[in-house]
Scaffold this motif. Structure first.
Motif, PDB file in Angstrom:
ATOM      1  N   GLN A  54       0.738  -1.175   0.175  1.00 16.68           N
ATOM      2  CA  GLN A  54      -0.180  -0.020  -0.035  1.00 16.68           C
ATOM      3  C   GLN A  54       0.855   1.190  -0.021  1.00 16.68           C
ATOM      4  N   ASN A  55       2.217   1.094   0.485  1.00 17.37           N
ATOM      5  CA  ASN A  55       3.037   2.222   0.341  1.00 17.37           C
ATOM      6  C   ASN A  55       3.928   2.460  -0.878  1.00 17.37           C
ATOM      7  N   ASP A  56       4.996   2.287  -0.567  1.00 18.50           N
ATOM      8  CA  ASP A  56       5.904   2.180  -2.039  1.00 18.50           C
ATOM      9  C   ASP A  56       5.441   1.477  -3.191  1.00 18.50           C
ATOM     10  N   GLY A  57       4.793   0.378  -3.088  1.00 16.28           N
ATOM     11  CA  GLY A  57       4.295  -0.472  -4.096  1.00 16.28           C
ATOM     12  C   GLY A  57       3.109   0.337  -4.799  1.00 16.28           C
ATOM     13  N   VAL A  58       2.189   1.210  -4.072  1.00 14.68           N
ATOM     14  CA  VAL A  58       1.198   1.894  -4.959  1.00 14.68           C
ATOM     15  C   VAL A  58       1.799   2.958  -5.596  1.00 14.68           C
ATOM     16  N   VAL A  59       2.844   3.768  -4.734  1.00 12.25           N
ATOM     17  CA  VAL A  59       3.506   4.776  -5.650  1.00 12.25           C
ATOM     18  C   VAL A  59       4.264   4.315  -6.954  1.00 12.25           C
ATOM     19  N   GLY A 119      14.722  -0.162   3.261  1.00 15.64           N
ATOM     20  CA  GLY A 119      14.513  -0.502   1.785  1.00 15.64           C
ATOM     21  C   GLY A 119      13.631   0.469   1.204  1.00 15.64           C
ATOM     22  N   LEU A 120      13.182   1.373   1.740  1.00 13.33           N
ATOM     23  CA  LEU A 120      11.984   2.514   1.135  1.00 13.33           C
ATOM     24  C   LEU A 120      12.594   3.136  -0.331  1.00 13.33           C
ATOM     25  N   LYS A 121      12.032   2.885  -1.309  1.00 16.76           N
ATOM     26  CA  LYS A 121      12.521   3.478  -2.531  1.00 16.76           C
ATOM     27  C   LYS A 121      12.113   4.868  -2.661  1.00 16.76           C
ATOM     28  N   TYR A 122      10.822   5.278  -2.146  1.00 15.58           N
ATOM     29  CA  TYR A 122      10.062   6.403  -2.566  1.00 15.58           C
ATOM     30  C   TYR A 122       9.938   7.247  -1.380  1.00 15.58           C
TER      31      TYR A 122
END
Length: 530
Positions: free
Chosen positions: A460-465, A503-506
């Motif tokens: 729901q977080n980085d994946g949605v972005v 490992g957050l990308k965004y």
């Protein structure tokens, strides 16, 4: 008299008979008996079971600490209402130990700035020290070589003391002892003299000297930070009774980016002067008293989870901005933006009437003279994906519907983990991505969009972005820049537990943590270039 006694005895016997019947009768209830309730599985139990299965894979050894914090009462902050008795409210809350978050951030920011200056100076001094030492050693070696060339007829062991004597005379002719220099080994004596020269030059000229760092070559310049590793996906997701394969949903968060993503560092994190937010210090679990109405008839402060403050600050509302809060209910973040006194227009939107009613309730409790707000504050009821007001807003907050992790562990009512809401829960990432993608199309070129959830889920977080950026890239010619706010968020570490190495990308994630039990709150700042 006899008749009366007989009547009385008859009545008493009937009462006793009836009483005995009622006492012996056993009442049964199939649905509310304690044994039935003890075996019942509630939505909060389903939520905890799902989180234990999913988040343990994502967070590893961190999960027990996060789990404990999620199950504990969360921490609030108090947003002072500028339209109430603000000075009195601030004074009352400070008397019970609350502190200004803006003041804390400013102090921490200044401390970090001074520490960085000191660290930079130490690094520069270390570079100068190494260069100076190398130069002195080269000078000693060169003098040694020149002196050896002047006395070629002497033996090696005999000529070894000559450069040492000359170097010693150059340093201090009055303190030189020729007897001791002759007896010393040439190599040891040269190194001792060289070290003495280096020590004297460094301590006498560099300790308190002003030096020009622009002429130093920084070997680390131009190098990026270490590569961020990816989340490990969960392989299964709890459903009603069976395991539901999650692979189809995890496609929203791919490891490899097959489209260009522009990421820029953001060092700007401004806390507006008119926004007054108070909370208790780190480790203090005190609670705020219920807010009271002031002389203007409105409540003096609004209580909300401290994690909700960061997406609003990341949005960076400035004077004259036209702001859309796409999923505004219950209205706390909208109220935060109003308290900055900056927006020229604020549109609070939500999809359901019950949710817009909650927004109206907050407005009524905290604002007065509504006639003054009718051109600046508008409440609408629409699906955020259907809003067609393009190039009107330069700031959009997309605080999307999500699993609401903390609420799901404490409240059975309106819980997304109800068996009847499984399909709705599985569709959440798709709806979130559509809302964010549409917001990027709505915002003016040069405008800012902040996406936020109160979930720990990487899908729901980085994946949605990731999914929204991909769709915008495929369907439009819009250019979007992701703002990396790592440097800007350094001062808030004194009050928040941020997931720095997940490992957050965004985006950025506020982790629940007992000493500062805010969140969870994920937020990502995006800027549309054109």
């Amino acid at each position: 008299m006899y008749t009366n006694n007989c009547v009385i005895n008859s009545v008493c016997s009937n009462l006793c008979f009836r009483t005995s019947i009622y006492v012996q009768k056993r009442w049964k209830s199939k649905k509310v008996h304690w044994s039935v309730l003890a075996k019942k599985i509630y939505p909060v139990d389903k939520a905890l079971e799902h989180f234990d299965d999913f988040y343990k894979t994502v967070f590893g050894r961190r999960w027990p600490s996060i789990r404990l914090a999620l199950l504990s009462p969360h921490k609030y902050c108090a947003v002072i209402n500028n339209f109430g008795d603000s000075d009195m409210a601030v004074s009352d809350l400070q008397n019970i130990g609350a502190m200004s978050m803006r003041r804390l951030f400013e102090l921490e920011k200044e401390t970090i700035k001074q520490q960085k200056q000191e660290d930079r100076r130490k690094k520069d001094l270390e570079k100068i020290f190494k260069l100076d030492r190398k130069l002195e050693q080269m000078m000693v070696a060169k003098q040694q070589k020149e002196l050896e060339s002047l006395y070629p007829h002497r033996e090696k062991s005999e000529s070894a003391c000559v450069p040492a004597d000359i170097l010693t005379l150059n340093k201090s002719s009055s303190d030189t002892s020729h007897g001791s220099s002759v007896n010393m080994n040439r190599k040891d004596h040269a190194e001792e003299c060289g070290d003495a020269l280096i020590e004297k030059s460094l301590h006498s000229s560099l300790r308190d000297a002003d030096f020009d760092t622009q002429r130093l070559i920084d070997p680390a310049s131009g190098l990026s930070a270490a590569a961020l590793y990816e989340y490990v996906p969960a392989t299964r997701l709890k459903g009603m009774e069976d395991w539901i394969v999650e692979s189809q949903h995890y496609r929203y968060y791919k490891k490899n980016t097959d489209f260009p993503v522009h990421i820029e560092s953001d060092h700007d994190f401004i806390f507006p002067d008119h926004l007054q937010v108070l909370t208790f210090e780190r480790g203090n679990v005190s609670s705020f008293p219920a807010p009271k109405r002031g002389s203007t008839g409105v409540l003096n402060y609004y209580l909300l989870d401290g994690g909700s403050l960061l997406p609003v600050l990341a949005l960076g509302v400035n004077p004259g901005d036209r702001v859309l809060d796409m999923c505004a209910a219950p209205g706390g973040k909208s109220l935060l933006m109003l308290q900055t006194l900056f927006p020229a227009l604020l549109v609070c939107n939500d999809v359901q009437e019950s949710r817009t009613n909650r927004i109206h309730a907050v407005i009524k409790q905290y604002l007065y003279s509504m006639d003054k707000w009718k051109n600046r504050l508008i409440v609408t009821q629409r699906d955020g994906r259907d809003i067609d007001e393009y190039n009107i807003y330069n700031k959009i907050l997309v605080d999307v519907p999500c699993t609401i992790d903390r609420h799901s562990l404490h409240e059975n009512e309106n819980n997304i983990f109800k068996p009847t809401r499984v399909k709705e829960r599985l569709k959440i990432p798709e709806i979130q991505a559509e809302l964010l993608g549409h917001a990027l199309k709505l915002v003016q070129p040069g405008g800012t969009v902040v996406y936020s959830t109160c979930s720990l889920s990487p899908i729901q977080n980085d994946g949605v972005v990731h999914m929204a950026l991909r769709k915008v890239w495929e369907e439009t010619d819009i250019q979007v820049v992701v703002k990396d706010m790592t440097a800007a968020l350094e001062p808030v570490n004194c009050m928040y537990k941020l997931g720095q190495d997940l490992g957050l990308k965004y985006g950025h994630l506020v982790l629940p943590f007992i000493p500062c039990n805010f969140g969870p709150m994920y937020f990502c700042k995006l800027v549309r270039r054109k």
